[in-house]
Design a protein around this motif. Sequence first.
Motif, PDB file in Angstrom:
ATOM      1  N   VAL A 127       2.576 -25.362  22.879  1.00 26.93           N
ATOM      2  CA  VAL A 127       3.332 -26.560  22.496  1.00 26.93           C
ATOM      3  C   VAL A 127       4.538 -26.159  21.655  1.00 26.93           C
ATOM      4  CG1 VAL A 127       3.234 -28.837  21.425  1.00 26.93           C
ATOM      5  CG2 VAL A 127       1.163 -27.846  22.427  1.00 26.93           C
ATOM      6  N   HIS A 128       5.694 -26.618  22.053  1.00 28.89           N
ATOM      7  CA  HIS A 128       6.925 -26.348  21.293  1.00 28.89           C
ATOM      8  C   HIS A 128       7.445 -27.634  20.679  1.00 28.89           C
ATOM      9  CE1 HIS A 128      10.822 -24.941  20.101  1.00 28.89           C
ATOM     10  NE2 HIS A 128      11.459 -25.698  20.972  1.00 28.89           N
ATOM     11  N   LEU A 129       7.787 -27.573  19.401  1.00 29.65           N
ATOM     12  CA  LEU A 129       8.459 -28.699  18.752  1.00 29.65           C
ATOM     13  C   LEU A 129       9.960 -28.445  18.869  1.00 29.65           C
ATOM     14  CD1 LEU A 129       8.832 -31.209  17.091  1.00 29.65           C
ATOM     15  CD2 LEU A 129       8.191 -29.911  15.044  1.00 29.65           C
ATOM     16  N   HIS A 130      10.588 -29.162  19.790  1.00 31.73           N
ATOM     17  CA  HIS A 130      11.997 -28.929  20.123  1.00 31.73           C
ATOM     18  C   HIS A 130      12.885 -29.567  19.055  1.00 31.73           C
ATOM     19  CE1 HIS A 130      15.312 -29.008  23.422  1.00 31.73           C
ATOM     20  NE2 HIS A 130      15.862 -29.236  22.252  1.00 31.73           N
ATOM     21  N   GLY A 131      13.640 -28.705  18.358  1.00 31.85           N
ATOM     22  CA  GLY A 131      14.488 -29.174  17.273  1.00 31.85           C
ATOM     23  C   GLY A 131      13.944 -28.756  15.913  1.00 31.85           C
ATOM     24  N   GLN A 196      13.397 -35.359  17.274  1.00 31.32           N
ATOM     25  CA  GLN A 196      12.971 -34.152  17.983  1.00 31.32           C
ATOM     26  C   GLN A 196      11.927 -34.542  19.023  1.00 31.32           C
ATOM     27  OE1 GLN A 196      11.611 -31.773  14.623  1.00 31.32           O
ATOM     28  NE2 GLN A 196      13.701 -31.449  13.911  1.00 31.32           N
ATOM     29  N   TRP A 197      11.411 -33.558  19.732  1.00 27.36           N
ATOM     30  CA  TRP A 197      10.319 -33.872  20.672  1.00 27.36           C
ATOM     31  C   TRP A 197       9.443 -32.662  20.864  1.00 27.36           C
ATOM     32  CZ3 TRP A 197      10.853 -33.150  26.472  1.00 27.36           C
ATOM     33  CH2 TRP A 197      11.990 -32.407  26.832  1.00 27.36           C
ATOM     34  N   TYR A 198       8.237 -32.900  21.295  1.00 22.91           N
ATOM     35  CA  TYR A 198       7.310 -31.794  21.515  1.00 22.91           C
ATOM     36  C   TYR A 198       6.888 -31.802  22.977  1.00 22.91           C
ATOM     37  CZ  TYR A 198       3.600 -35.344  20.833  1.00 22.91           C
ATOM     38  OH  TYR A 198       2.804 -36.451  20.925  1.00 22.91           O
ATOM     39  N   HIS A 199       6.719 -30.611  23.521  1.00 24.39           N
ATOM     40  CA  HIS A 199       6.385 -30.517  24.940  1.00 24.39           C
ATOM     41  C   HIS A 199       5.794 -29.154  25.244  1.00 24.39           C
ATOM     42  CE1 HIS A 199       9.949 -27.981  25.706  1.00 24.39           C
ATOM     43  NE2 HIS A 199      10.661 -28.829  24.995  1.00 24.39           N
ATOM     44  N   ASP A 200       5.190 -29.046  26.413  1.00 25.02           N
ATOM     45  CA  ASP A 200       4.630 -27.771  26.840  1.00 25.02           C
ATOM     46  C   ASP A 200       5.754 -26.765  27.086  1.00 25.02           C
ATOM     47  OD1 ASP A 200       2.049 -26.398  27.838  1.00 25.02           O
ATOM     48  OD2 ASP A 200       3.548 -25.951  29.367  1.00 25.02           O
ATOM     49  N   HIS A 201       5.436 -25.464  26.971  1.00 27.52           N
ATOM     50  CA  HIS A 201       6.476 -24.422  27.117  1.00 27.52           C
ATOM     51  C   HIS A 201       5.906 -23.181  27.800  1.00 27.52           C
ATOM     52  CE1 HIS A 201      10.318 -22.593  26.145  1.00 27.52           C
ATOM     53  NE2 HIS A 201      10.629 -23.566  25.312  1.00 27.52           N
ATOM     54  N   ARG A 202       4.904 -23.352  28.641  1.00 29.12           N
ATOM     55  CA  ARG A 202       4.199 -22.210  29.217  1.00 29.12           C
ATOM     56  C   ARG A 202       5.058 -21.469  30.255  1.00 29.12           C
ATOM     57  NH1 ARG A 202       1.752 -17.833  29.603  1.00 29.12           N
ATOM     58  NH2 ARG A 202      -0.112 -17.610  30.893  1.00 29.12           N
ATOM     59  N   ILE A 462      21.883 -25.356  27.775  1.00 25.88           N
ATOM     60  CA  ILE A 462      21.327 -24.208  27.069  1.00 25.88           C
ATOM     61  C   ILE A 462      20.792 -24.609  25.697  1.00 25.88           C
ATOM     62  CG2 ILE A 462      21.804 -21.895  26.190  1.00 25.88           C
ATOM     63  CD1 ILE A 462      21.788 -22.197  29.297  1.00 25.88           C
ATOM     64  N   HIS A 463      19.526 -24.297  25.502  1.00 29.35           N
ATOM     65  CA  HIS A 463      18.833 -24.624  24.250  1.00 29.35           C
ATOM     66  C   HIS A 463      18.420 -23.339  23.560  1.00 29.35           C
ATOM     67  CE1 HIS A 463      16.079 -26.144  21.336  1.00 29.35           C
ATOM     68  NE2 HIS A 463      14.982 -25.879  21.999  1.00 29.35           N
ATOM     69  N   LEU A 464      18.725 -23.243  22.281  1.00 30.29           N
ATOM     70  CA  LEU A 464      18.305 -22.091  21.495  1.00 30.29           C
ATOM     71  C   LEU A 464      17.330 -22.564  20.433  1.00 30.29           C
ATOM     72  CD1 LEU A 464      21.684 -21.969  21.902  1.00 30.29           C
ATOM     73  CD2 LEU A 464      21.233 -19.632  21.209  1.00 30.29           C
ATOM     74  N   HIS A 465      16.231 -21.852  20.306  1.00 27.42           N
ATOM     75  CA  HIS A 465      15.233 -22.196  19.299  1.00 27.42           C
ATOM     76  C   HIS A 465      15.688 -21.692  17.917  1.00 27.42           C
ATOM     77  CE1 HIS A 465      11.514 -22.779  22.130  1.00 27.42           C
ATOM     78  NE2 HIS A 465      12.622 -23.219  22.696  1.00 27.42           N
ATOM     79  N   HIS A 466      14.845 -21.906  16.936  1.00 22.57           N
ATOM     80  CA  HIS A 466      14.960 -21.385  15.580  1.00 22.57           C
ATOM     81  C   HIS A 466      15.808 -22.245  14.639  1.00 22.57           C
ATOM     82  CE1 HIS A 466      15.995 -18.797  12.154  1.00 22.57           C
ATOM     83  NE2 HIS A 466      14.938 -18.078  12.459  1.00 22.57           N
ATOM     84  N   TYR A 511      12.661 -15.296  19.128  1.00 18.81           N
ATOM     85  CA  TYR A 511      12.793 -16.712  19.501  1.00 18.81           C
ATOM     86  C   TYR A 511      13.441 -16.804  20.874  1.00 18.81           C
ATOM     87  CZ  TYR A 511      11.547 -18.067  14.780  1.00 18.81           C
ATOM     88  OH  TYR A 511      10.862 -18.261  13.605  1.00 18.81           O
ATOM     89  N   VAL A 512      13.065 -17.799  21.636  1.00 19.80           N
ATOM     90  CA  VAL A 512      13.638 -17.914  22.977  1.00 19.80           C
ATOM     91  C   VAL A 512      14.894 -18.771  22.971  1.00 19.80           C
ATOM     92  CG1 VAL A 512      11.417 -17.589  24.135  1.00 19.80           C
ATOM     93  CG2 VAL A 512      12.228 -19.913  23.690  1.00 19.80           C
ATOM     94  N   MET A 513      15.729 -18.526  23.944  1.00 22.79           N
ATOM     95  CA  MET A 513      16.835 -19.397  24.322  1.00 22.79           C
ATOM     96  C   MET A 513      16.723 -19.525  25.826  1.00 22.79           C
ATOM     97  SD  MET A 513      19.322 -17.549  26.074  1.00 22.79           S
ATOM     98  CE  MET A 513      20.851 -18.346  25.670  1.00 22.79           C
ATOM     99  N   HIS A 514      17.055 -20.701  26.362  1.00 24.49           N
ATOM    100  CA  HIS A 514      16.825 -20.897  27.792  1.00 24.49           C
ATOM    101  C   HIS A 514      17.570 -22.113  28.282  1.00 24.49           C
ATOM    102  CE1 HIS A 514      14.024 -24.283  26.941  1.00 24.49           C
ATOM    103  NE2 HIS A 514      13.739 -23.587  25.868  1.00 24.49           N
ATOM    104  N   CYS A 515      17.571 -22.254  29.603  1.00 26.61           N
ATOM    105  CA  CYS A 515      18.115 -23.471  30.176  1.00 26.61           C
ATOM    106  C   CYS A 515      17.037 -24.541  30.092  1.00 26.61           C
ATOM    107  CB  CYS A 515      18.541 -23.258  31.622  1.00 26.61           C
ATOM    108  SG  CYS A 515      19.256 -24.771  32.313  1.00 26.61           S
ATOM    109  N   HIS A 516      17.433 -25.761  29.710  1.00 26.85           N
ATOM    110  CA  HIS A 516      16.446 -26.835  29.624  1.00 26.85           C
ATOM    111  C   HIS A 516      16.298 -27.610  30.929  1.00 26.85           C
ATOM    112  CE1 HIS A 516      13.561 -29.153  27.424  1.00 26.85           C
ATOM    113  NE2 HIS A 516      13.820 -28.452  26.352  1.00 26.85           N
ATOM    114  N   MET A 517      16.976 -27.136  31.978  1.00 29.57           N
ATOM    115  CA  MET A 517      16.619 -27.627  33.299  1.00 29.57           C
ATOM    116  C   MET A 517      15.358 -26.839  33.611  1.00 29.57           C
ATOM    117  SD  MET A 517      20.414 -27.567  34.658  1.00 29.57           S
ATOM    118  CE  MET A 517      21.381 -29.059  34.824  1.00 29.57           C
TER     119      MET A 517
HETATM  120 CU1  C2O Z   1      12.634 -28.284  24.620  1.00 28.54          CU
HETATM  121 CU2  C2O Z   1      12.479 -24.221  24.474  1.00 28.54          CU
HETATM  122  O1  C2O Z   1      12.505 -26.250  24.611  1.00 28.54           O
END
Ligand code: C2O
Length: 533
Positions: A127-131, A196-202, A462-466, A511-517
């Motif tokens: 589970v990732h808390l996005h934001g 923010q939002w939380y969602h799966d990230h597997r 493009i979303h970057l965590h942290h 920390y990951v960065m990725h496309c949110h598509m």
């Molecule tokens: Cu909303 Cu790395 O995700």
Amino acid sequence: MQQQPQPPPQPPVDAISRRSLLTVAAAGTLALALPQVAGTPPAGARRPVARALRPYANPLPIPKVLTGADLTIPMREAEVSILPGRKTRMWTYGGSFPGPTIRRPAGVTTRVRFQHRLPREAGELTVHLHGGHNRCSEDGHPGGLTSAQPQSLYCDISPGLSSAESGNDLLIFRGGERTYTYEQVEDGAPERSAFQWYHDHRLDRTARNIWRGLAGMWILDDELDASLPLPRGSRDIPLMLADRSFDARNQLTDPFAAQRRPPNDGVTGERVLVNGAVLPHHRVRAQRYRLRVLNASHFRAYELRLSGGLPMVQIATDAGLMPRPVRRSRILIGPGERVEIVVDFAAARGGRVRLLSGRRPGGPKSLGSATYAGPLMEFRVGATREPDRTSVPRELRPLPAWLAEASRQPSHVWSFAVSGGLRPRWLVNGRSFDPTYADVTAKLGETVTWELHNPTGVAHLIHLHHTDWYMISRNGRRPPPWEACLKDTFFLDPRERVVIAGRMSDYTGKYVMHCHMLDHEDHGLMSQFEVVA
Ligand code: C2O
Ligand code: CU
């Protein structure tokens, strides 16, 4: 001046379903590139489900709000009422879709225990808390290969990694549970308020898992936000936009077949849900409201506007309050992005206002750039004149001080591509995702400036965590006011370049960065940076 937008006559439902099919077909090259768009039935097929659906008949669902510091959320199958008739079996957080909205004060630790009660097919979850700004162990790392998921079709996972190397030690195994600790502190101060939002990230399966229902909203409050005269309580409404396709028995289709390959791997749903309902309505008073809009769709972008030309005053982005509000007539929002707007329904007293998505005027027509066209929901505005003590202040939240030390010159470029070969995959700087690899390191406490470059023919989000990021430039130019602020997810049309700066505070690690598509992410468009002491 009172202005009463006339609701257009409600089109017969057949026309709506035909129109939504046309919309899918017209969404640029998408339908051409993808013979089966997200399980969309061929035009002309009989669709008994759509026939029964009456636009704007159902009230907008407002997910249950959880406010405790120690929460337990079972991840379990549930029958969710979405379309008229038979319920839809989904994978849920706590039995609903969207999951419960978690609402917490910044600066105070929140612990959420997620229990894995889903069937075997689900495999491991995360589970990732996005934001959120969180320790990397609490960030919902995608993990690597397991016995339930022995290979990856798209990512470069070396076999034989230890569970710490692959991140598997952070996964939630079936029948088990994991408690995530969210300190909600940044640089010694409470985190900024944000939607923010939380969602799966597997690994490889984020798109499927979220499609099945693993997504919920999270509102972080803080003192500054609470001190502003903004609408609150029942006049503060979170709206999750997410598209899905259903079969004739109201069950979710499974559009994640292996033959959907990059670059033609964007899944769109035929119906756009708002908080899990198709074309709902919501009764509002003739007053100001704060609407928090999340685009939780896999691939679809929206260009939001209100019928009758009602203005939207944007007060916040992904990362919370902007320095100043910006009045907007249309708002582009891509997967993963959030906007918060204040709408004064007094101008439509006694009328109906629709939240619509339209085409981007003059925008690129490429895959992922074109937006959904159609109505999303309806607000029914009360006829009574109401006093309203709320207002939108001219100053909201100043930009953080660290920006002064941000270089304008990027020290690292993240660039995206599709590989060749029989099994094309998405690449970031020449590689697909590898949990052991970090493409760049940053020092703890450092303010970094990086460039995001999209040389592909497809849009990316493009979303970057942290941490939160400030946009320094878009294509070499000063960004518009709604991007010259902190954000965490960035819309890049083909050939665009965006320069952003962020401060690496508090936590070390990868920390990951990725496309949110989400298909892009699952198909390799994900990389990591590492924060080192
Ligand atoms: Cu909303 Cu790395 O995700
Ligand atoms: Cu992408």
